[in-house]
Design an enzyme around this catalytic site. Structure first.
Site, PDB file in Angstrom:
ATOM      1  N   GLU A  38       0.830  -1.217   0.000  1.00 13.85           N
ATOM      2  CA  GLU A  38       0.000   0.000   0.000  1.00 13.85           C
ATOM      3  C   GLU A  38       0.863   1.267   0.000  1.00 13.85           C
ATOM      4  OE1 GLU A  38      -3.141   0.370  -0.549  1.00 13.85           O
ATOM      5  OE2 GLU A  38      -3.379  -1.789  -0.738  1.00 13.85           O
ATOM      6  N   CYS A 193     -12.419   3.267 -14.777  1.00 15.92           N
ATOM      7  CA  CYS A 193     -12.824   4.677 -14.656  1.00 15.92           C
ATOM      8  C   CYS A 193     -11.559   5.520 -14.618  1.00 15.92           C
ATOM      9  CB  CYS A 193     -13.651   4.890 -13.394  1.00 15.92           C
ATOM     10  SG  CYS A 193     -14.469   6.498 -13.361  1.00 15.92           S
ATOM     11  N   CYS A 200     -16.818   3.362 -19.857  1.00 13.87           N
ATOM     12  CA  CYS A 200     -18.146   3.239 -19.253  1.00 13.87           C
ATOM     13  C   CYS A 200     -18.905   2.014 -19.770  1.00 13.87           C
ATOM     14  CB  CYS A 200     -18.957   4.491 -19.528  1.00 13.87           C
ATOM     15  SG  CYS A 200     -18.155   5.989 -18.914  1.00 13.87           S
ATOM     16  N   CYS A 203     -18.159  -0.850 -17.534  1.00 10.98           N
ATOM     17  CA  CYS A 203     -18.067  -0.516 -16.107  1.00 10.98           C
ATOM     18  C   CYS A 203     -19.252  -1.134 -15.362  1.00 10.98           C
ATOM     19  CB  CYS A 203     -18.079   1.001 -15.949  1.00 10.98           C
ATOM     20  SG  CYS A 203     -18.192   1.515 -14.224  1.00 10.98           S
ATOM     21  N   CYS A 209     -24.505   5.518 -12.802  1.00 10.27           N
ATOM     22  CA  CYS A 209     -23.497   6.580 -12.802  1.00 10.27           C
ATOM     23  C   CYS A 209     -24.073   7.879 -13.380  1.00 10.27           C
ATOM     24  CB  CYS A 209     -22.276   6.145 -13.608  1.00 10.27           C
ATOM     25  SG  CYS A 209     -21.046   7.455 -13.735  1.00 10.27           S
TER      26      CYS A 209
HETATM   27  S1  SF4 Z   1     -19.830   4.624 -15.805  1.00 18.34           S
HETATM   28 FE1  SF4 Z   1     -19.189   6.207 -14.352  1.00 18.34          FE
HETATM   29  S2  SF4 Z   1     -17.962   5.137 -12.840  1.00 18.34           S
HETATM   30 FE2  SF4 Z   1     -18.111   3.803 -14.629  1.00 18.34          FE
HETATM   31  S3  SF4 Z   1     -16.316   4.275 -15.912  1.00 18.34           S
HETATM   32 FE3  SF4 Z   1     -17.993   5.564 -16.609  1.00 18.34          FE
HETATM   33  S4  SF4 Z   1     -17.733   7.474 -15.476  1.00 18.34           S
HETATM   34 FE4  SF4 Z   1     -16.554   5.910 -14.385  1.00 18.34          FE
END
Ligand code: SF4
Length: 363
Positions: A38, A193, A200, A203, A209
């Site tokens: 970390e 992200c 997205c 994601c 989102c």
């Molecule tokens: S949907 Fe939202 S959280 Fe996911 S990659 Fe796109 S901007 Fe980032």
């Protein structure tokens, strides 16, 4: 915060199937290894850290070995990884754990945070991975994910936004699977992200989102506000002797070094410095010019000097009015002179036609 459960659920499910599981510091609950990774991962990418982590562990296999080593040896093994305060704190921390905690890391985020070089987010990550504690992390990647998911406006470095992000980070924690959740946040921020090209379409949080829904991925998180550009004002005295204008060469160093400009300063001070007297002085319209680090307002004052001036001041020269704008002057001064010369010619033409009209009328 209404959809907190789904945020965590989606993230945990995604991490278990699509996240990273084979990093050298994963699959262990050894607080020493978790802590070391970390600290190394702060501000540093995984691919950079891996060989350092492996070499470091080979030389310092446990906290006792690290605490016993001279700090110079620790620094040698850190060389190239950057942010060297981390290495010094790492060594101090190891010595403190050995000296005051019998060589065992405190088993809570609160206890870990008391140690040198361990901030709130790092303490939470170590506590989650080593002890399974429900503790919230909030590093740069997580801030980005939260700012986008909840469409939080405002630079995350400001106290109010920072506080809001910590509250959110804590409110989102799942009741179980804290390791997968914490790792999921890290994985999402590092590989999905991302700062400039968030993916997205793949994601796990895409359905909820807000940045995605509002098409604001590129503008969230809010960038650091630019510092205000300083404003400066300078008076330039256009000393006119009939059809000539006085220009003065600037010193070689500094703004407009070596170029010709009308004398700068308060009218009285300029006249006194140059040993001149003025018949008449009046202000002309100001001109604004932007430099990279400041804006300058040039305030010209036109003074008609008394006849036969003799200049003792070195670097000064009388230049024909129509040549002044092309006499090696900087751009803002050129603009100022062109504007002045144009206004003078317009005034002269108007005066000439008025005289002509009057002459015609008296015939
Ligand atoms: S949907 Fe939202 S959280 Fe996911 S990659 Fe796109 S901007 Fe980032």
């Amino acid at each position: 915060m209404t959809d907190s459960p789904s945020f965590a659920d989606h993230l945990v499910a995604w991490q278990k199937t699509a996240g990273r599981h084979d990093l050298p510091w994963q699959n262990t609950r050894d607080p020493y290894r978790v802590w070391l990774s970390e600290i190394m991962l702060q501000q540093t990418q995984v691919t950079t850290v891996i060989p350092y982590y492996q070499r470091f562990l080979a030389r310092f296999p446990d906290i006792q070995a690290l605490a016993a080593a001279p700090v110079e040896t620790v620094m040698e093994h850190w060389a190239g990884l950057g942010y060297y305060a981390r290495a010094r704190n790492l060594h101090r921390c190891a010595r403190e754990v050995v000296a005051h905690h019998s060589g065992r890391f405190p088993a809570s985020a609160a206890g870990l945070e008391e140690l040198p070089g361990i901030g709130r987010s790092t303490a939470a990550a170590v506590a989650a991975f080593a002890f399974g504690e429900r503790a919230a992390i909030l590093d740069g990647n997580v801030k980005r994910v939260l700012c986008r998911y909840f469409a939080i406006d405002g630079f995350p470095g400001t106290a109010a936004v920072h506080r809001q992000l910590w509250q959110l980070a804590e409110s989102l924690l799942p009741q179980r699977d804290i390791e997968a959740y914490t790792q999921g946040l890290m994985d999402l921020g590092a590989g999905t992200c991302t700062r400039s090209r968030p993916a997205c379409e793949r994601c796990p949080l895409t359905a909820g989102c807000q940045a995605r829904q509002q098409g604001r991925q590129a503008t969230l998180p809010t960038a650091r506000p630019r510092p205000a550009i300083p404003e400066r004002t300078a008076t330039f005295v256009l000393l006119r002797d009939g059809a000539r204008l006085l220009l003065e060469r600037r010193p070689p160093v500094g703004l407009w070094g070596g170029l010709l400009v009308p004398p700068e300063g308060a009218v009285d001070a300029v006249l006194a410095r140059l040993g001149l007297r003025a018949r008449d002085c009046r202000s002309l319209p100001p001109l604004r010019h932007s430099f990279t680090h400041f804006r300058l307002t040039l305030e010209p004052v036109l003074c008609d000097v008394e006849a036969a001036p003799r200049l003792a001041e070195p670097g000064c020269e009388w230049v024909a009015l129509e040549q002044a704008a092309t006499a090696g002057v900087p751009t803002p001064i050129r603009k100022l002179l062109i504007s002045f010369i144009n206004q003078s010619s317009t005034r002269r033409r108007s005066a000439d036609s008025a005289v002509a009209r009057q002459a015609k009328a008296t015939k």
